[in-house]
Design a protein around this motif. Structure first.
Motif: not given
Lengths: 305, 316
Positions: B108, B126, B128, B175
């Protein structure tokens, strides 16, 4: 950041990386140590006006008391401001939603923030150990009292960190969380004393002469928690620290009618039951705060969190 | 069908539907299934009785004015909000009851960009990767691949606060991809980007679609959605007014199609037909009549025109 092969809470690891970068932590640590060094020097100068070696222990005890008191004050000043930023800061930066859609649980997010605040607190405490060792070397305190006092200050800091972080989950802005956190600290420190004082005034106005108001009225006072650990009830005079004043305030006035020496709790300090009750109360408040804050962060939720 | 006078300036051609990529097998369960979704705040209906299926491997564009309910819908899909009523399924999992299962499979990207300024780009990813429980042994390769995909390889050790807005958008997309999700929800991914950055983002979404991902995207830039989406949904005041391919929506709301014909010699004519059969019959008739047809083009409303026709412009 991937160099340490330990399964550390990702939020804690990220917080520590960000916190240790830049000069802010260095400035805070330097200012903190500078203040405590001045306190140590001031307490030593005030207390060292004797050549009597039997009084040296009192000097050392006074140094320890004042140093620990200012450590506690600085913790009460620094921790709420740091921990109140926990979740409200993520909301302001718009970084909370990306966190909430990961596989981190609400408890992990909140505890990561609390651990980071406590880690910073531990850094401050460890940095203070050399100053505390001066009072130990001068004499008058045992190593157990030093470690116990430090542990009590850390525990109070952790509990306040949990409470401030939980407050942070309910506010949209950091400013509101900070104000509420400091308000809570004032309530716990001065508010409990105000209640105790009001009770005493009511007693006096009714002509009741049963000694001091019950000590449980100040159970939630952070000063009481640390006093319960380090206090010893001895009427030290001359090198009294705020912990001794606090003991004199809350302990019943019991004196031997012939010698005038304090007896009972006045001689021995706050009972162990008081210390454990205060610790238990803070532990319960901290656990409740973490549970409430985690529930507040839980998603999916009926409204945006 | 009716003959119309020749028009001097034919209306612009509608953008062609994007070429179909690798399609899921016929009969495959939709990636996202929404049935009667309602989200109410007191007397305000943020989303009202939304029903929608989004096929696997498609790029679905959700269009609507501010307050239409797009972000609320995305928040329900991303397991941030519970619905007041209705059922939602993402790859077979209910975001309200099985949020962890949905989060493992869904990436999302919210509309408001928030990053940790004090971290480097690789540290940010890293963090996340760790938060999504990506095995540590895979962090290096995953981050290398993602940075190359979003064209940020040269910024690996740069501080996040030194990136431009477009770079931060791409980093935010990276991300959302760090755990290799099957479904991507992108809320206004092109917001605030300059034209070059928007083109780059559009190309990137095309690459992701070629990788088989299902993408749901919202945007106010309708021309871009028309170019990259296989299907669109138009919302207003919490209600889905139309959904389908732009051509399907056009057929739903207009009774006739306009056909522009250009003949040898420069003559241009315009006809209206009702359906494919009439359109084919028109072409046959022109050829049978000996007309020398140079161009035979369906002229329809673009996505912007459809949007303006369907919506009223009112907000809640």
């Amino acid at each position: 950041m991937a160099g340490i092969n330990v399964n550390v809470n990702p939020v804690l690891r990220r917080e520590m990386v960000e916190r240790m970068r830049g000069g802010r932590t260095f400035v805070i640590l330097t200012a903190y140590l500078a203040v405590l060094s001045l306190v140590l020097y001031g307490a030593y100068e005030v207390g060292r006006n004797t050549d009597d070696p039997t009084q040296t222990a009192l000097v050392g005890r006074g140094l320890f008391g004042w140093l620990l008191f200012f450590m506690l004050l600085l913790v009460l000043f620094l921790v709420p401001g740091t921990a109140a930023n926990a979740i409200a800061g993520e909301r302001e930066r718009q970084t909370l939603v990306p966190l909430q859609v990961t596989l981190l649980s609400p408890q992990q997010i909140l505890l990561g923030k609390i651990y980071a605040a406590v880690a910073f607190l531990m850094l401050l405490v460890v940095a203070t150990m050399p100053l505390l060792s001066v009072s130990y070397l001068v004499g008058g305190v045992t190593i157990g009292e030093v470690l116990g006092g430090v542990a009590a200050v850390l525990f109070v800091g952790l509990a306040l960190g949990c409470l401030s972080a939980a407050i942070s989950t309910f506010t949209k802005r950091v400013q509101g969380a900070v104000v509420m956190s400091y308000g809570l600290v004032l309530l716990l420190t001065l508010g409990t004393l105000a209640v105790w004082g009001a009770y005493a005034m009511v007693d006096e106005s009714r002509g009741v002469d049963e000694g001091n108001p019950p000590s449980y009225l100040v159970l939630a006072n952070p000063l009481a928690t640390v006093t319960g650990v380090v206090g010893n009830g001895t009427d030290v005079g001359g090198n009294d620290s705020p912990f001794d004043w606090f003991e004199e305030l809350v302990l019943p006035d019991e004196f031997n009618e012939f010698t005038g020496e304090p007896t009972g709790d006045a001689a021995n300090g706050l009972p162990a039951s008081f210390m454990w009750s205060s610790i238990g109360l803070y532990a319960a408040l901290a656990a409740g705060a973490v549970a409430l804050g985690s529930r507040r962060l839980r998603t999916p939720a009926p409204t945006e969190r | 069908m009716t003959d119309a006078t020749a028009v001097a300036d034919p209306a612009p051609e509608p953008p062609p539907d994007p070429a179909p990529q690798a399609q899921p097998p016929p009969g495959a369960e939709p990636a996202i299934r929404i049935a009667g979704l309602t989200k109410r705040y007191g007397s305000l209906f943020a989303v009202r009785d939304l029903t929608l299926d989004i096929p696997r491997g498609s790029v679905f564009g959700l269009i609507g004015p501010n307050g239409a309910g797009k972000t609320t819908t995305f928040s329900v899909l991303a397991s941030l909000l519970t619905p007041t009523a209705g059922r939602v399924s993402v790859l077979g999992y209910d975001p309200a009851r099985q949020p962890r299962e949905v989060r493992k499979r869904l990436g999302y990207m919210p509309d408001i960009l928030g990053v940790y300024d004090g971290l480097q780009v690789d540290e940010y990813l890293e963090f996340f990767a760790s938060s999504y429980r990506v095995p540590k042994a895979r962090w290096g390769a995953t981050i290398d691949t993602l940075l190359e995909l979003v064209d940020l390889s040269t910024k690996r050790t740069a501080r996040v606060n030194s990136l431009s807005r477009g770079m931060k958008q791409r980093l935010s997309l990276a991300r959302a991809l760090v755990h290799d999700p099957e479904v991507l929800i992108l809320d206004e991914p092109a917001s605030g980007l300059d034209p070059r950055a928007r083109v780059e983002l559009r190309n990137l979404l095309g690459e992701l679609r070629a990788m088989g991902k299902t993408i749901v995207v919202s945007s106010h830039i309708l021309s871009e959605l028309a170019e990259m989406c296989t299907e669109v949904g138009i919302m207003e005041k919490g209600v889905l007014l139309a959904s389908g391919s732009p051509g399907t929506i056009r057929d739903q709301i207009t009774e006739h199609r306009q056909i522009n014909v250009r003949l040898v010699g420069g003559e241009e004519r315009s006809y209206e037909v009702a359906d494919d059969a009439e359109q084919a019959a028109l072409l046959r008739r022109l050829l049978d009549d000996g007309e020398q047809v140079l161009e035979f083009t369906e002229v329809g409303d673009g996505l912007e025109d459809l949007f303006m026709k369907i919506t009223t412009g009112e907000v809640q």
